[in-house]
Write a protein that holds these residues in place. Structure first.
Motif, PDB file in Angstrom:
ATOM      1  N   TYR A  36       0.815  -1.104   0.009  1.00 33.60           N
ATOM      2  CA  TYR A  36       0.074   0.114   0.049  1.00 33.60           C
ATOM      3  C   TYR A  36       0.871   1.177  -0.004  1.00 33.60           C
ATOM      4  O   TYR A  36       0.668   2.080  -0.687  1.00 33.60           O
ATOM      5  CB  TYR A  36      -0.866   0.046   1.108  1.00 33.60           C
ATOM      6  N   ALA A  37       1.946   1.300   0.845  1.00 28.86           N
ATOM      7  CA  ALA A  37       2.831   2.489   0.803  1.00 28.86           C
ATOM      8  C   ALA A  37       3.379   2.449  -0.541  1.00 28.86           C
ATOM      9  O   ALA A  37       3.516   3.825  -0.861  1.00 28.86           O
ATOM     10  CB  ALA A  37       3.963   2.315   1.864  1.00 28.86           C
ATOM     11  N   LEU A  38       4.042   1.597  -0.974  1.00 27.35           N
ATOM     12  CA  LEU A  38       4.624   1.728  -2.554  1.00 27.35           C
ATOM     13  C   LEU A  38       3.451   1.923  -3.527  1.00 27.35           C
ATOM     14  O   LEU A  38       3.828   2.773  -4.381  1.00 27.35           O
ATOM     15  CB  LEU A  38       5.308   0.364  -2.814  1.00 27.35           C
ATOM     16  N   PRO A 106       9.001 -10.589  -1.823  1.00 28.34           N
ATOM     17  CA  PRO A 106       8.951  -9.723  -3.007  1.00 28.34           C
ATOM     18  C   PRO A 106       7.616 -10.197  -3.785  1.00 28.34           C
ATOM     19  O   PRO A 106       6.895  -9.274  -4.656  1.00 28.34           O
ATOM     20  CB  PRO A 106      10.247  -9.854  -3.923  1.00 28.34           C
ATOM     21  N   LEU A 107       7.422 -11.582  -4.212  1.00 33.40           N
ATOM     22  CA  LEU A 107       6.290 -12.130  -4.894  1.00 33.40           C
ATOM     23  C   LEU A 107       5.081 -11.509  -4.228  1.00 33.40           C
ATOM     24  O   LEU A 107       4.115 -11.149  -4.971  1.00 33.40           O
ATOM     25  CB  LEU A 107       6.325 -13.381  -4.906  1.00 33.40           C
ATOM     26  N   ALA A 111       2.308  -8.825  -6.073  1.00 39.83           N
ATOM     27  CA  ALA A 111       1.000  -9.198  -6.466  1.00 39.83           C
ATOM     28  C   ALA A 111      -0.152  -8.315  -5.669  1.00 39.83           C
ATOM     29  O   ALA A 111      -1.012  -7.856  -6.386  1.00 39.83           O
ATOM     30  CB  ALA A 111       0.677 -10.618  -6.063  1.00 39.83           C
ATOM     31  N   ILE A 112       0.283  -7.897  -4.416  1.00 37.77           N
ATOM     32  CA  ILE A 112      -0.716  -6.874  -3.811  1.00 37.77           C
ATOM     33  C   ILE A 112      -0.527  -5.569  -4.236  1.00 37.77           C
ATOM     34  O   ILE A 112      -1.635  -4.719  -4.372  1.00 37.77           O
ATOM     35  CB  ILE A 112      -0.216  -6.981  -2.238  1.00 37.77           C
ATOM     36  N   ARG A 113       0.656  -5.048  -4.600  1.00 38.53           N
ATOM     37  CA  ARG A 113       0.683  -3.691  -4.932  1.00 38.53           C
ATOM     38  C   ARG A 113       0.016  -3.586  -6.294  1.00 38.53           C
ATOM     39  O   ARG A 113      -0.738  -2.433  -6.529  1.00 38.53           O
ATOM     40  CB  ARG A 113       2.230  -3.487  -5.359  1.00 38.53           C
ATOM     41  N   LEU A 114       0.142  -4.301  -7.153  1.00 42.96           N
ATOM     42  CA  LEU A 114      -0.613  -4.478  -8.716  1.00 42.96           C
ATOM     43  C   LEU A 114      -1.998  -4.355  -8.411  1.00 42.96           C
ATOM     44  O   LEU A 114      -2.744  -3.510  -9.034  1.00 42.96           O
ATOM     45  CB  LEU A 114      -0.310  -5.467  -9.650  1.00 42.96           C
ATOM     46  N   SER A 115      -2.568  -4.924  -7.352  1.00 42.54           N
ATOM     47  CA  SER A 115      -3.884  -5.120  -7.257  1.00 42.54           C
ATOM     48  C   SER A 115      -4.366  -3.885  -6.629  1.00 42.54           C
ATOM     49  O   SER A 115      -5.524  -3.230  -6.897  1.00 42.54           O
ATOM     50  CB  SER A 115      -4.370  -6.276  -6.112  1.00 42.54           C
ATOM     51  N   VAL A 152      -4.020 -13.892  -4.148  1.00 38.84           N
ATOM     52  CA  VAL A 152      -2.773 -14.507  -4.929  1.00 38.84           C
ATOM     53  C   VAL A 152      -1.564 -14.360  -4.483  1.00 38.84           C
ATOM     54  O   VAL A 152      -0.706 -15.353  -4.592  1.00 38.84           O
ATOM     55  CB  VAL A 152      -3.063 -13.775  -6.543  1.00 38.84           C
ATOM     56  N   GLY A 153      -1.293 -13.134  -3.736  1.00 39.88           N
ATOM     57  CA  GLY A 153       0.073 -12.880  -3.249  1.00 39.88           C
ATOM     58  C   GLY A 153       0.281 -14.176  -2.187  1.00 39.88           C
ATOM     59  O   GLY A 153       1.409 -14.300  -1.994  1.00 39.88           O
TER      60      GLY A 153
END
Length: 231
Positions: A36-38, A106-107, A111-115, A152-153
């Motif tokens: 979320y931060a990124l 990292p994986l 996945a969470i960041r893209l979401s 998914v993450g």
């Protein structure tokens, strides 16, 4: 299946499941926060944080394990302090979980960041204009819409943790019944005469688990996304 795998193989499978479960569970809250931060915040050192998060994907796993040993070992700055409190990671299954979590992180974050980035910021802004606090906006708007990515993450991180070898064996060694996960057991079986059959069995188990995780992540992602869209 019970007769197909011997006690040593079952021990490795059970320990791998235990290590992967705790590695995923403990790292998930931090993964959501970092993602979320990124995705949403601008702050000094953001690119540095992004680089540090993805560093385990680039570094040789043995290097990551050695860095963990330097910092989290009983003689390390963090590990030494924790050891005085009775918390020891090096050469224990908890250390294997830590190493697996670091390598899988990292994986999970990606996945969470893209979401999160796929969520329209205007929806969050609309909720904020109605008086909702940032935390409430996250819990009621952002989190439900990013749930497929979070699931998914978590599944991908679990699968990655199941296959972690280099960092784990460097940090916690290869102790039967304590730190010998599936990859470590495969390596150990291949070093002794007649161990090829046991190694092959664990290879098959690894493939089944990995493929099941990938299929499950796809199924879960589609079902949750469809439910959120009201289909």
């Amino acid at each position: 299946m019970t007769n197909w795998l011997g006690p040593d193989e079952w021990s490795a499978v059970a320990l791998s499941l235990q290590v992967s479960f705790w590695a995923t569970l403990v790292s998930l809250p931090l993964g959501v926060f970092v993602a979320y931060a990124l995705a949403r915040w601008n702050f000094p050192g953001k690119q540095l944080l992004n680089g540090l998060v993805h560093l385990p994907l680039i570094l040789p796993p043995v290097v990551t394990g050695y860095l963990l040993l330097l910092t989290m070992g009983t003689k390390g700055p963090i590990g030494g302090f924790l050891a005085e409190l009775g918390i020891v990671f090096a050469f224990r299954w908890t250390g294997a979980a830590l190493a697996a979590g670091v390598m899988a992180f990292p994986l999970m974050v990606r996945a969470i960041r893209l979401s999160i980035e796929a969520v329209d910021p205007r929806l969050e802004q609309a909720s904020a204009t109605l008086g909702a606090s940032p935390l409430w906006v996250f819990l009621t708007v952002t989190l439900p819409m990013t749930l497929p990515g979070i699931l998914v993450g978590a599944i991908l991180a679990f699968a990655k943790a199941m296959g972690e070898f280099g960092a784990t064996i460097t940090f916690v060694s290869n102790i039967p019944g304590q730190t010998r996960t599936i990859p470590s057991a495969i390596y150990a079986f291949l070093q002794v005469p007649g161990g090829e059959d046991s190694a092959l069995k664990l290879v098959i188990v690894s493939i089944v688990i990995a493929m099941s995780a990938l299929l499950l992540s796809e199924i879960v992602s589609r079902r949750v996304a469809a439910r959120l869209e009201g289909r």
